[in-house]
Each structure stands twice: as C-alpha cells, then as structure tokens.
Write a protein that holds these residues in place. Structure first.
Motif, PDB file in Angstrom:
ATOM      1  N   PHE A 162       0.828  -1.205   0.000  1.00  0.00           N
ATOM      2  CA  PHE A 162       0.000   0.000   0.000  1.00  0.00           C
ATOM      3  C   PHE A 162       0.867   1.263   0.000  1.00  0.00           C
ATOM      4  O   PHE A 162       0.585   2.235  -0.705  1.00  0.00           O
ATOM      5  CB  PHE A 162      -0.928   0.003   1.207  1.00  0.00           C
ATOM      6  N   ASN A 163       1.934   1.244   0.791  1.00  0.00           N
ATOM      7  CA  ASN A 163       2.795   2.421   0.869  1.00  0.00           C
ATOM      8  C   ASN A 163       3.603   2.649  -0.401  1.00  0.00           C
ATOM      9  O   ASN A 163       4.173   3.723  -0.579  1.00  0.00           O
ATOM     10  CB  ASN A 163       3.731   2.317   2.073  1.00  0.00           C
ATOM     11  N   LEU A 164       3.656   1.662  -1.292  1.00  0.00           N
ATOM     12  CA  LEU A 164       4.354   1.833  -2.562  1.00  0.00           C
ATOM     13  C   LEU A 164       3.471   2.482  -3.627  1.00  0.00           C
ATOM     14  O   LEU A 164       3.961   2.809  -4.716  1.00  0.00           O
ATOM     15  CB  LEU A 164       4.868   0.481  -3.077  1.00  0.00           C
ATOM     16  N   LEU A 165       2.188   2.673  -3.334  1.00  0.00           N
ATOM     17  CA  LEU A 165       1.309   3.315  -4.309  1.00  0.00           C
ATOM     18  C   LEU A 165       1.817   4.727  -4.615  1.00  0.00           C
ATOM     19  O   LEU A 165       2.218   5.463  -3.709  1.00  0.00           O
ATOM     20  CB  LEU A 165      -0.126   3.359  -3.788  1.00  0.00           C
ATOM     21  N   GLY A 167       1.545   8.011  -4.860  1.00  0.00           N
ATOM     22  CA  GLY A 167       0.869   9.279  -4.575  1.00  0.00           C
ATOM     23  C   GLY A 167       1.211   9.766  -3.185  1.00  0.00           C
ATOM     24  O   GLY A 167       1.300   8.961  -2.243  1.00  0.00           O
ATOM     25  N   LEU A 168       1.442  11.058  -3.045  1.00  0.00           N
ATOM     26  CA  LEU A 168       1.680  11.639  -1.723  1.00  0.00           C
ATOM     27  C   LEU A 168       0.381  11.626  -0.923  1.00  0.00           C
ATOM     28  O   LEU A 168      -0.698  11.739  -1.502  1.00  0.00           O
ATOM     29  CB  LEU A 168       2.174  13.086  -1.868  1.00  0.00           C
ATOM     30  N   PRO A 169       0.455  11.434   0.408  1.00  0.00           N
ATOM     31  CA  PRO A 169       1.654  11.429   1.252  1.00  0.00           C
ATOM     32  C   PRO A 169       2.273  10.055   1.483  1.00  0.00           C
ATOM     33  O   PRO A 169       3.041   9.887   2.432  1.00  0.00           O
ATOM     34  CB  PRO A 169       1.110  11.996   2.560  1.00  0.00           C
ATOM     35  N   LEU A 170       1.953   9.058   0.685  1.00  0.00           N
ATOM     36  CA  LEU A 170       2.509   7.720   0.855  1.00  0.00           C
ATOM     37  C   LEU A 170       3.970   7.695   0.416  1.00  0.00           C
ATOM     38  O   LEU A 170       4.446   8.559  -0.329  1.00  0.00           O
ATOM     39  CB  LEU A 170       1.707   6.709   0.036  1.00  0.00           C
ATOM     40  N   ASP A 171       4.690   6.666   0.870  1.00  0.00           N
ATOM     41  CA  ASP A 171       6.103   6.535   0.513  1.00  0.00           C
ATOM     42  C   ASP A 171       6.287   6.418  -0.996  1.00  0.00           C
ATOM     43  O   ASP A 171       7.243   6.956  -1.558  1.00  0.00           O
ATOM     44  CB  ASP A 171       6.709   5.309   1.205  1.00  0.00           C
ATOM     45  N   GLY A 172       5.370   5.710  -1.648  1.00  0.00           N
ATOM     46  CA  GLY A 172       5.453   5.593  -3.104  1.00  0.00           C
ATOM     47  C   GLY A 172       5.331   6.939  -3.783  1.00  0.00           C
ATOM     48  O   GLY A 172       5.924   7.173  -4.843  1.00  0.00           O
ATOM     49  N   GLY A 173       4.564   7.844  -3.182  1.00  0.00           N
ATOM     50  CA  GLY A 173       4.462   9.195  -3.716  1.00  0.00           C
ATOM     51  C   GLY A 173       5.777   9.945  -3.618  1.00  0.00           C
ATOM     52  O   GLY A 173       6.169  10.682  -4.531  1.00  0.00           O
ATOM     53  N   MET A 175       8.663   8.500  -3.605  1.00  0.00           N
ATOM     54  CA  MET A 175       9.545   7.874  -4.602  1.00  0.00           C
ATOM     55  C   MET A 175       9.242   8.420  -5.996  1.00  0.00           C
ATOM     56  O   MET A 175      10.160   8.682  -6.788  1.00  0.00           O
ATOM     57  CB  MET A 175       9.367   6.355  -4.542  1.00  0.00           C
ATOM     58  N   LEU A 176       7.942   8.592  -6.307  1.00  0.00           N
ATOM     59  CA  LEU A 176       7.561   9.206  -7.581  1.00  0.00           C
ATOM     60  C   LEU A 176       8.084  10.634  -7.656  1.00  0.00           C
ATOM     61  O   LEU A 176       8.605  11.064  -8.695  1.00  0.00           O
ATOM     62  CB  LEU A 176       6.035   9.195  -7.722  1.00  0.00           C
ATOM     63  N   ARG A 177       7.960  11.367  -6.567  1.00  0.00           N
ATOM     64  CA  ARG A 177       8.475  12.746  -6.523  1.00  0.00           C
ATOM     65  C   ARG A 177       9.969  12.757  -6.828  1.00  0.00           C
ATOM     66  O   ARG A 177      10.447  13.605  -7.599  1.00  0.00           O
ATOM     67  CB  ARG A 177       8.222  13.338  -5.138  1.00  0.00           C
ATOM     68  N   ALA A 178      10.710  11.820  -6.240  1.00  0.00           N
ATOM     69  CA  ALA A 178      12.154  11.758  -6.481  1.00  0.00           C
ATOM     70  C   ALA A 178      12.452  11.480  -7.951  1.00  0.00           C
ATOM     71  O   ALA A 178      13.379  12.055  -8.528  1.00  0.00           O
ATOM     72  CB  ALA A 178      12.787  10.680  -5.596  1.00  0.00           C
ATOM     73  N   GLY A 179      11.645  10.592  -8.560  1.00  0.00           N
ATOM     74  CA  GLY A 179      11.865  10.266  -9.968  1.00  0.00           C
ATOM     75  C   GLY A 179      11.620  11.454 -10.884  1.00  0.00           C
ATOM     76  O   GLY A 179      12.423  11.738 -11.782  1.00  0.00           O
ATOM     77  N   VAL A 180      10.506  12.179 -10.649  1.00  0.00           N
ATOM     78  CA  VAL A 180      10.209  13.361 -11.462  1.00  0.00           C
ATOM     79  C   VAL A 180      11.240  14.454 -11.206  1.00  0.00           C
ATOM     80  O   VAL A 180      11.661  15.166 -12.126  1.00  0.00           O
ATOM     81  CB  VAL A 180       8.779  13.869 -11.177  1.00  0.00           C
ATOM     82  N   LEU A 201      -5.346   8.588  -6.369  1.00  0.00           N
ATOM     83  CA  LEU A 201      -5.459   7.395  -5.520  1.00  0.00           C
ATOM     84  C   LEU A 201      -6.633   7.522  -4.555  1.00  0.00           C
ATOM     85  O   LEU A 201      -7.374   6.555  -4.327  1.00  0.00           O
ATOM     86  CB  LEU A 201      -4.167   7.195  -4.728  1.00  0.00           C
ATOM     87  N   ALA A 202      -6.795   8.715  -3.964  1.00  0.00           N
ATOM     88  CA  ALA A 202      -7.887   8.921  -3.012  1.00  0.00           C
ATOM     89  C   ALA A 202      -9.234   8.664  -3.676  1.00  0.00           C
ATOM     90  O   ALA A 202     -10.120   8.018  -3.094  1.00  0.00           O
ATOM     91  CB  ALA A 202      -7.815  10.336  -2.448  1.00  0.00           C
ATOM     92  N   VAL A 203      -9.399   9.163  -4.892  1.00  0.00           N
ATOM     93  CA  VAL A 203     -10.659   8.950  -5.613  1.00  0.00           C
ATOM     94  C   VAL A 203     -10.845   7.468  -5.926  1.00  0.00           C
ATOM     95  O   VAL A 203     -11.938   6.908  -5.746  1.00  0.00           O
ATOM     96  CB  VAL A 203     -10.685   9.791  -6.905  1.00  0.00           C
TER      97      VAL A 203
END
Length: 378
Positions: A162-165, A167-173, A175-180, A201-203
């Motif tokens: 779940f945390n890899l999804l 989108g912020l504020p999750l950890d995956g978010g 990681m996506l932020r770091a990639g962009v 993701l929330a929607v």
C-alpha cells in the motif's frame, strides 16, 4: 501508513528513544487498538475454537501491539536512514492510521529522497518475507503462534504494498516525486506530480469498491466504504497539503533580506519615543535600533509596542523601554536570501531581526511579518 512531515503539534505518551529518535504513541492509537482487538477477536475464536472469549480477545490485542511494533520498525527505517544522511529527525509518532516520521528537512538530492522513502516499504516487505518463511518452516503446527505470525506477515505485506502506491503522502508518492525531480531537475515539479497522484489514488480508493459492487450486481454496503473513505480522506488531505507546500517553496527564491528589510536608524535608549519617531520619519526609516554610547546595537524597538503607545505619552516614554534586547541569533547577514534566510529565521524564531553588513554596520531591520507576506495567499 507512513508519512514524513515537518514539525507539528502533538500530545501523547513517550515510549523511548531508539537510535536517539524519540518515539511517541498518540492517544488515537488506543482507539485503533480497541478496534483491531474487537474485529480480530472473532476471527481468533473461529480459527482457535479451543480458546474462550477472554483468551481470544487477549490474542487479538497482542496482534494489535505487534502490528504497531511493525509500523514502528517501518518508521525507524525511514528515520535512521534520514539521520545517516544528516537530516534531523524530531520524533516518530504512532497514531490512528499508522505512523509518521517527523523529518525536519527535505533530502538534498532526488537519490536520497528515493532511498529514505523506499526504506519503510522495503522493511515492511522484508518483515512479511521473514514471517512467511517462519509460517511455512517453523510454526506450521497451528496454535496461537501460527495465527499471530500469519496475520502479521499478511499485514506487513499489505502495509508494504500500500505504501508503494504512487501518490503523496505515501512513501510511493515520495519515490515518484524523487523520480520526477531527477528527470526535470525541479523538486517542485516532482511534488506537484506526486500530489496529484495522491488525489487520484484517493478517488480510486472510494470509486473502486463501488464499481466492483455494481459490476457484480450487488448492492453497495455503506459499511464497506467506511475504511476506504477514512484512507481516501487522509490521502486527499495529505496530497493537498503537499501542493500547498510546493507553492510556498516556489516563492522561497523571492525572499531577499535586503529587499524586504526596513531601513533603520540608531538611537540611544534615553531618547524620547516621540523624538526617535520624528528622526525616523525625517530619514524615511521604518525601524529603530537602540545602540549603546559607543554605537553598538543592543536592542530592536518593538513595532507593536510603539503602535500601542498613545501619541500624548510618547514624549514621556524612553525608546529603550519599547525595545527587545538583541540575542546573537537575532543578528543576520544582510545578504541572506532564499532557503538560507528561511533556515536562519527558523533556527531562531523572532518578530524582528537586525541585518548587518559584513563589516558589522547596521543595514536595517527585517520583520518576520514582511517575510510572511511573500507567502500570503498561498
């Protein structure tokens, strides 16, 4: 659920200081612990019919505690790696929806951002793998240990995935932020992309169970939407806050101490307030600095105190009585700009700061209110 955030207000129980990081348990944890105990207790009774109700709920409570120990380890993975990169960690808090690591500064590079964000999910997935191996090879004979280990490794798997999804504020978010950030060389662009990912993701968290129920021809049970709505609200609010922070950070380069400073004139403490204000008006200065008889600055006249003093009293009030003594941390270099200026102000919160040139000459007074106006309306 994991999130890294800046400093925030808090109340709760302090549980220890592993790796030098204070760990607190919010009062809301007891709510979720009671909920898990109630929900899992019936499952334990079904899986272990030899247990009476008291014993089954005791096992469920142990599961709730062990689950949050796993969450703590997840947060420690974030925080310990952040500390190894020189990023200050204020504390870890366990609360209703999981845990939060309060890392006070953003990682300086996208690579470090990615590693700090990934550390938590990697730890959770590692715990899931260890639990699965233990379930298969060590405690496959049934009983309380197997029930607890099976539930724990499944829970850690869910937390990790779940945390890899993305989108912020999750950890995956993050990681996506770091990639962009890496691709665009712009941290703000990364934040905006990951925050909108969080909103999507929330929607989806709310729409997906409704769509699956409709596609299967079943009625939507409002109770099945309770937890998705809670998670979706958390993610939406966190993503919205991240967008706001991105807008604020975009304005940081506009913060310039010289540009925002008010011209100041020096006066001795015995000068009547009315005379000091007359001199300031004559020289078109917006601030007063109290100096000793050798011309060294010793205090800044507090603007609010001056405004609160009626005009008819000002000739009888000494300027020094309106001033706040200068602490060394309230003296800043006049050439500070951007992040360096914000950091200097954050380290020593005050209403006004004295700006000085490299040689120590008075440049002016910087009011925190004037800096805040740069960000007003964000």
């Amino acid at each position: 659920m994991s999130e890294q955030s800046p400093q925030q207000e808090f109340s709760g129980l302090r549980m220890g200081k592993p790796f030098g990081i204070p760990v607190y348990v919010s009062w809301t944890w007891f709510i979720v612990a009671a909920f898990i105990t109630w929900m899992f207790g019936d499952r334990v009774r079904a899986m272990l019919p030899e247990l009476d109700a008291t014993a089954a709920y005791a096992v469920a409570f142990v599961f709730a505690v062990l689950l949050y120990v796993s969450v703590l380890l997840h947060e420690l993975a974030h925080s310990v790696l952040a500390k190894s990169y020189g990023l200050p960690v204020r504390r870890i808090t366990l609360y209703l929806l999981g845990g939060v690591s309060e890392i006070e500064k953003e990682p300086p590079t996208p690579g470090k951002e990615f590693m700090v964000a990934a550390a938590g999910p990697v730890l959770s997935l590692g715990l899931a793998g260890i639990g699965l191996a233990a379930d298969v090879f060590l405690v496959n004979g049934g009983g309380i240990p197997e029930v607890l280990i099976w539930q724990l490794w499944v829970a850690n798997l869910i937390v990790g995935v779940f945390n890899l999804l993305p989108g912020l504020p999750l950890d995956g978010g993050r990681m996506l932020r770091a990639g962009v950030w890496k691709l665009t060389s712009n941290a703000g662009s990364g934040t905006i992309a990951a925050a909108w990912g969080g909103r999507v993701l929330a929607v989806l968290l709310v729409v997906s169970p409704i769509a699956m129920s409709l596609m299967s021809g079943q009625e939507v049970d409002p109770r099945d939407l309770l937890w998705p709505l809670v998670l979706a609200s958390f993610i939406w609010l966190g993503a919205t806050q991240s967008l706001r922070v991105a807008r604020i950070r975009a304005r940081i380069p506009q913060v310039n101490a010289r540009t925002l400073a008010r011209r100041a004139i020096p006066v001795v403490a015995e000068t009547p307030l009315s005379e000091a204000l007359r001199q300031a008006a004559e020289k078109r200065a917006g601030a007063l600095v109290v100096v000793d008889h050798e011309g060294r600055p010793v205090a800044i006249v507090h603007e609010a105190s001056v405004q609160a003093t009626p005009e008819h009293r000002r000739p009888w009030v000494n300027t020094g009585s309106m001033a706040k003594s200068l602490e060394p941390s309230m003296v800043l270099a006049a050439d500070l700009t951007g992040e360096a200026l914000i950091d200097a102000m954050r380290e020593a919160p005050a209403g006004e700061y004295l700006l000085v040139e490299r040689g120590g000459e008075i440049y002016g007074v910087l009011a925190t209110a004037d800096v805040n106006r740069v960000f007003s309306g964000v």
